[in-house]
Design a protein around this motif. Structure first.
Motif, PDB file in Angstrom:
ATOM      1  N   PRO A 314       0.816  -1.218   0.000  1.00  0.00           N
ATOM      2  CA  PRO A 314       0.000   0.000   0.000  1.00  0.00           C
ATOM      3  C   PRO A 314       0.847   1.265   0.000  1.00  0.00           C
ATOM      4  O   PRO A 314       2.060   1.245   0.244  1.00  0.00           O
ATOM      5  CB  PRO A 314      -0.805  -0.120   1.297  1.00  0.00           C
ATOM      6  CG  PRO A 314       0.040  -0.967   2.188  1.00  0.00           C
ATOM      7  CD  PRO A 314       0.725  -1.950   1.275  1.00  0.00           C
ATOM      8  N   LEU A 315       0.179   2.372  -0.283  1.00  0.00           N
ATOM      9  CA  LEU A 315       0.780   3.704  -0.214  1.00  0.00           C
ATOM     10  C   LEU A 315       0.339   4.345   1.093  1.00  0.00           C
ATOM     11  O   LEU A 315      -0.836   4.676   1.269  1.00  0.00           O
ATOM     12  CB  LEU A 315       0.323   4.553  -1.398  1.00  0.00           C
ATOM     13  CG  LEU A 315       0.551   3.970  -2.795  1.00  0.00           C
ATOM     14  CD1 LEU A 315      -0.142   4.823  -3.846  1.00  0.00           C
ATOM     15  CD2 LEU A 315       2.037   3.860  -3.094  1.00  0.00           C
ATOM     16  N   ILE A 316       1.276   4.520   2.010  1.00  0.00           N
ATOM     17  CA  ILE A 316       0.972   5.083   3.327  1.00  0.00           C
ATOM     18  C   ILE A 316       1.963   6.199   3.595  1.00  0.00           C
ATOM     19  O   ILE A 316       3.130   5.952   3.930  1.00  0.00           O
ATOM     20  CB  ILE A 316       1.067   4.021   4.442  1.00  0.00           C
ATOM     21  CG1 ILE A 316       0.234   2.780   4.097  1.00  0.00           C
ATOM     22  CG2 ILE A 316       0.620   4.613   5.778  1.00  0.00           C
ATOM     23  CD1 ILE A 316       0.437   1.623   5.065  1.00  0.00           C
ATOM     24  N   GLY A 317       1.520   7.437   3.411  1.00  0.00           N
ATOM     25  CA  GLY A 317       2.415   8.573   3.622  1.00  0.00           C
ATOM     26  C   GLY A 317       2.056   9.721   2.700  1.00  0.00           C
ATOM     27  O   GLY A 317       1.006   9.717   2.051  1.00  0.00           O
ATOM     28  N   ARG A 318       2.937  10.710   2.633  1.00  0.00           N
ATOM     29  CA  ARG A 318       2.662  11.926   1.848  1.00  0.00           C
ATOM     30  C   ARG A 318       2.967  11.690   0.376  1.00  0.00           C
ATOM     31  O   ARG A 318       4.033  11.205   0.007  1.00  0.00           O
ATOM     32  CB  ARG A 318       3.472  13.098   2.373  1.00  0.00           C
ATOM     33  CG  ARG A 318       3.058  13.548   3.756  1.00  0.00           C
ATOM     34  CD  ARG A 318       3.852  14.755   4.199  1.00  0.00           C
ATOM     35  NE  ARG A 318       3.328  15.977   3.584  1.00  0.00           N
ATOM     36  CZ  ARG A 318       3.919  17.163   3.683  1.00  0.00           C
ATOM     37  NH1 ARG A 318       5.058  17.271   4.334  1.00  0.00           N
ATOM     38  NH2 ARG A 318       3.385  18.224   3.124  1.00  0.00           N
ATOM     39  N   TYR A 319       2.030  12.076  -0.437  1.00  0.00           N
ATOM     40  CA  TYR A 319       2.207  12.000  -1.883  1.00  0.00           C
ATOM     41  C   TYR A 319       3.095  13.150  -2.355  1.00  0.00           C
ATOM     42  O   TYR A 319       2.959  14.284  -1.892  1.00  0.00           O
ATOM     43  CB  TYR A 319       0.848  12.090  -2.583  1.00  0.00           C
ATOM     44  CG  TYR A 319       0.961  12.355  -4.060  1.00  0.00           C
ATOM     45  CD1 TYR A 319       1.273  11.327  -4.942  1.00  0.00           C
ATOM     46  CD2 TYR A 319       0.785  13.642  -4.573  1.00  0.00           C
ATOM     47  CE1 TYR A 319       1.399  11.569  -6.306  1.00  0.00           C
ATOM     48  CE2 TYR A 319       0.905  13.895  -5.924  1.00  0.00           C
ATOM     49  CZ  TYR A 319       1.215  12.853  -6.786  1.00  0.00           C
ATOM     50  OH  TYR A 319       1.341  13.109  -8.123  1.00  0.00           O
ATOM     51  N   GLY A 320       3.988  12.839  -3.295  1.00  0.00           N
ATOM     52  CA  GLY A 320       4.786  13.884  -3.924  1.00  0.00           C
ATOM     53  C   GLY A 320       5.858  14.472  -3.056  1.00  0.00           C
ATOM     54  O   GLY A 320       6.415  15.520  -3.383  1.00  0.00           O
ATOM     55  N   VAL A 321       6.195  13.805  -1.949  1.00  0.00           N
ATOM     56  CA  VAL A 321       7.231  14.289  -1.055  1.00  0.00           C
ATOM     57  C   VAL A 321       8.206  13.149  -0.795  1.00  0.00           C
ATOM     58  O   VAL A 321       7.815  12.087  -0.322  1.00  0.00           O
ATOM     59  CB  VAL A 321       6.648  14.796   0.280  1.00  0.00           C
ATOM     60  CG1 VAL A 321       7.761  15.278   1.207  1.00  0.00           C
ATOM     61  CG2 VAL A 321       5.643  15.909   0.027  1.00  0.00           C
ATOM     62  N   SER A 322       9.472  13.356  -1.109  1.00  0.00           N
ATOM     63  CA  SER A 322      10.482  12.327  -0.909  1.00  0.00           C
ATOM     64  C   SER A 322      10.900  12.276   0.552  1.00  0.00           C
ATOM     65  O   SER A 322      10.568  13.153   1.354  1.00  0.00           O
ATOM     66  CB  SER A 322      11.701  12.593  -1.787  1.00  0.00           C
ATOM     67  OG  SER A 322      12.445  13.691  -1.261  1.00  0.00           O
ATOM     68  N   ALA A 323      11.666  11.236   0.882  1.00  0.00           N
ATOM     69  CA  ALA A 323      12.163  11.103   2.254  1.00  0.00           C
ATOM     70  C   ALA A 323      13.058  12.269   2.641  1.00  0.00           C
ATOM     71  O   ALA A 323      13.185  12.606   3.817  1.00  0.00           O
ATOM     72  CB  ALA A 323      12.910   9.785   2.400  1.00  0.00           C
ATOM     73  N   ALA A 324      13.663  12.909   1.628  1.00  0.00           N
ATOM     74  CA  ALA A 324      14.540  14.050   1.885  1.00  0.00           C
ATOM     75  C   ALA A 324      13.782  15.377   1.910  1.00  0.00           C
ATOM     76  O   ALA A 324      14.386  16.448   2.039  1.00  0.00           O
ATOM     77  CB  ALA A 324      15.641  14.101   0.829  1.00  0.00           C
ATOM     78  N   GLY A 325      12.448  15.315   1.750  1.00  0.00           N
ATOM     79  CA  GLY A 325      11.647  16.529   1.789  1.00  0.00           C
ATOM     80  C   GLY A 325      11.496  17.219   0.458  1.00  0.00           C
ATOM     81  O   GLY A 325      10.969  18.335   0.380  1.00  0.00           O
TER      82      GLY A 325
END
Length: 385
Positions: A314-325
């Motif tokens: 699944p996709l769980i988290g912010r769309y369009g934002v990488s781990a580096a912000g």
């Protein structure tokens, strides 16, 4: 009520996210174009099962099953929670070896399971056809009536006073801090969460989601005919890796005494109609394992659509934002939170999904690693915004 978080989707995943955020003190508004517990939640079997197709799938499903077992004492009779267990049926020696490997993998991770030889399998489930090689019993797996639990989470859970549910309200656009409604209105909040399954592609059009159509059938009441959720060992291969149309044996004993029969998967259609050739193929497969099935009275058949990602997670988290912000430049949806793409494990993983999402939103600690489920794994060409 001024909201801290807006959630699109009142299925089991959206309801779980709302209840968890509210439990952490946020004020939540939940929108659904129809009502509570519809969509894939209403169409599915409500099987709570530990799956091991990948380490990430195992971690999420195992964590969520534990959360379900903790929640179960609070649920009502109408929620139909039952710890019936899952019995994986091995048809031949090859599948028996696969069951043994599955048993060993579970044991290494502290998940209790029991190997059954052919004789023990017949004693455990007399209705199964004779000649099966054996099986693997996962006793803590369970079933639940997910639409009813979604209603409980939103209306009766301990934090429900901080949840405002708005059924019959269609959201037509989202960004990181607001939703726009079909009636032209708009609502703002600190966080926007999209949790409406395959419907998410209408709001965030670049999502890597594919609809997988499935058929189910329910019978009249035959109490005691089967005791456990029954699946063939080939189910995992069929569920995640098949192309075109595939079927696999899956039978569930409902607390009412009815049998719920599955399952099928189609990747080449978005037509919700019951397709008799697919249904017949599914039932023929089931009859190989349950010879009495053709003599049972069927009440209803229906279909639903699972939202699947390319890697099955699944996709769980912010769309369009990488781990580096980093964010996708020019994407109006960047910053929206996602809780979608659970395929056939939405009910199983709903509670863990809510925990992981809430931990990201509130800055809390997560019990398992969130990295495998972050939408950023599908991002390409990000730039600083």
């Amino acid at each position: 009520m001024k909201a801290d978080a807006l959630i699109v989707g009142a299925g089991i995943v959206g309801a779980a996210c709302a209840a968890e955020l509210a439990a952490r003190g946020l004020r939540v508004v939940v929108f659904d174009a129809h009502g509570i517990g519809g969509g894939a939640t209403a169409a599915g079997m409500g099987h709570i099962v530990v799956m091991h197709d990948s380490p990430a799938e195992f971690a999420l499903s195992r964590y969520s099953r534990d959360l379900w077992l903790e929640l179960a004492p609070q649920l009502r009779e109408r929620d139909a929670f039952s710890r019936c267990g899952t019995l994986w049926v091995a048809e031949d020696d090859e599948e028996w070896r696969a069951a043994r490997a599955m048993h060993d993998a579970f044991a290494a991770q502290g998940v209790s399971s029991q190997m059954l030889d052919a004789s023990a399998l017949r004693e455990c489930e007399p209705a199964l056809v004779h000649g099966m090689a054996g099986g693997l019993l996962i006793e803590q797996d369970s079933i639940v009536y997910a639409p009813s639990v979604a209603q409980w989470l939103l209306k009766m859970s301990p934090a429900a006073a901080r949840i405002d549910v708005r059924p019959g309200t269609r959201v037509v656009a989202v960004d990181a801090h607001s939703v726009r409604l079909a009636n032209g209105g708009g609502i703002e909040a600190s966080h926007v969460i999209v949790a409406n399954g395959i419907g998410a592609t209408e709001l965030v059009r670049s999502l890597p989601l594919q609809p997988k159509k499935g058929h189910l059938l329910i019978t009249d009441r035959y109490p005691g005919l089967i005791r456990h959720e029954l699946l063939e060992l080939g189910y995992i291969r069929s569920a995640h890796h098949a192309t075109g149309t595939s079927v696999a044996f899956n039978a569930q004993p409902r607390p009412t005494g009815q049998l719920l029969i599955g399952s099928s998967r189609q990747l080449d259609t978005t037509d919700p109609a019951v397709e008799m050739p697919v249904l017949a193929q599914m039932l023929q497969r089931a009859a190989r394992y349950l010879p009495q099935l053709p003599d049972l009275n069927a009440i209803r058949a229906w279909t639903g659509f699972r939202a699947a990602t390319p890697d099955g997670l699944p996709l769980i988290g912010r769309y369009g934002v990488s781990a580096a912000g980093e964010t996708i430049a020019g994407d109006s949806n960047a910053g929206v939170w996602l809780a979608v793409g659970h395929e056939g494990l939405g009910v199983t993983t709903s509670l863990a999904t809510a925990q992981l999402l809430a931990a990201q939103i509130t800055g809390g600690a997560a019990t398992i690693a969130t990295d495998p489920y972050l939408p950023a794994r599908f991002m390409h060409g990000v730039s600083h915004a």
